[in-house]
Design a protein around this motif. Sequence first.
Motif, mmCIF file in Angstrom:
data_model
loop_
_atom_site.group_PDB
_atom_site.id
_atom_site.type_symbol
_atom_site.label_atom_id
_atom_site.label_comp_id
_atom_site.label_asym_id
_atom_site.label_seq_id
_atom_site.Cartn_x
_atom_site.Cartn_y
_atom_site.Cartn_z
ATOM 1 N N CYS A 90 17.840 -12.210 -0.131
ATOM 2 C CA CYS A 90 17.758 -13.211 -1.197
ATOM 3 C C CYS A 90 16.532 -14.083 -0.964
ATOM 4 N N TYR A 91 15.902 -14.503 -2.046
ATOM 5 C CA TYR A 91 14.878 -15.522 -1.894
ATOM 6 C C TYR A 91 15.551 -16.845 -1.527
ATOM 7 N N PRO A 92 14.852 -17.712 -0.807
ATOM 8 C CA PRO A 92 15.451 -18.983 -0.381
ATOM 9 C C PRO A 92 16.057 -19.757 -1.552
ATOM 10 N N GLY A 93 17.283 -20.181 -1.364
ATOM 11 C CA GLY A 93 17.962 -20.991 -2.369
ATOM 12 C C GLY A 93 18.682 -20.210 -3.440
ATOM 13 N N ALA A 94 18.642 -18.866 -3.391
ATOM 14 C CA ALA A 94 19.227 -18.063 -4.471
ATOM 15 C C ALA A 94 20.720 -18.312 -4.631
ATOM 16 N N LYS A 95 21.453 -18.264 -3.533
ATOM 17 C CA LYS A 95 22.907 -18.401 -3.632
ATOM 18 C C LYS A 95 23.302 -19.809 -4.070
ATOM 19 N N ASP A 96 22.647 -20.821 -3.524
ATOM 20 C CA ASP A 96 22.945 -22.201 -3.922
ATOM 21 C C ASP A 96 22.624 -22.423 -5.396
ATOM 22 N N LEU A 97 21.519 -21.838 -5.857
ATOM 23 C CA LEU A 97 21.139 -21.974 -7.261
ATOM 24 C C LEU A 97 22.179 -21.331 -8.169
ATOM 25 N N ILE A 213 7.256 -21.172 -11.681
ATOM 26 C CA ILE A 213 7.841 -21.718 -10.458
ATOM 27 C C ILE A 213 7.309 -20.923 -9.270
ATOM 28 N N SER A 214 7.080 -21.604 -8.173
ATOM 29 C CA SER A 214 6.619 -20.937 -6.953
ATOM 30 C C SER A 214 7.757 -20.742 -5.967
ATOM 31 N N SER A 215 8.966 -21.153 -6.357
ATOM 32 C CA SER A 215 10.153 -20.998 -5.528
ATOM 33 C C SER A 215 11.381 -21.112 -6.418
ATOM 34 N N LEU A 216 12.425 -20.369 -6.095
ATOM 35 C CA LEU A 216 13.678 -20.509 -6.840
ATOM 36 C C LEU A 216 14.215 -21.929 -6.757
ATOM 37 N N LEU A 217 13.882 -22.621 -5.682
ATOM 38 C CA LEU A 217 14.370 -23.980 -5.490
ATOM 39 C C LEU A 217 13.892 -24.916 -6.598
ATOM 40 N N GLN A 218 12.805 -24.549 -7.283
ATOM 41 C CA GLN A 218 12.262 -25.391 -8.352
ATOM 42 C C GLN A 218 12.974 -25.191 -9.689
#
Length: 224
Positions: A90-97, A213-218
Amino acid sequence: MKPYSLILFDYDGTLCDSRQAILATFPPTFAHYGVPVPPLPELEAVVSKGLVMGEAFQVLNPALSIDEVNEWVTTYRAIYDQDAYRLVECYPGAKDLMEHLVEQGKHVVVISNKGIRSIETSLDYLGLTPYVSLILGDGSPLLRGMPKKPSPESYTKVILPHFDLHSGSSTLMIGDTSMDLQYANNCAIDSCWATYGFGDPEACRSLHPTYEISSLLQLKKVIQ
């Protein structure tokens, strides 16, 4: 920003980093048929274009007939499903998102040209399946007879009716390649380019995505 209620994710290069899994599956597939594997830059180039695997093999080995291409795809997917899916992360933050989106009452769809079995196996392995309302990929019964992305048919004939929607005003498509962004344009929906994925920057920017976005976190800042 708009209050999107239906969120469409591409799989490879958007939710999950499958680059190593894809690249690791090419050599044993070529070896199975006794054909030299193309150089790594050529393999990476077909990945960056977001091609369906049949198209990728036509580019990498133009001598193949249509029947041979289909056979190669079957072999590739068997190898991928047996071992390579474990290389996907998973890319960082995928599950939390995903958890956040579901808590906010959003409907989450994964729409990909990848084989449906590979997507489902990977999402299960990574623990993302519980957050996804609908998974669509190559071989999905719901898509039988329909052209793949970037054709809008999967959206207009399957996704919208599935959620009893009549327009795309509340839909956002997130993807990393020009294929995904063209799909959004063809569906007349907003798009978000995942710049961290596999896509070619020039090709993606030429399609004028609504967001980048440069990250899923965004993504939480984009989706209200």
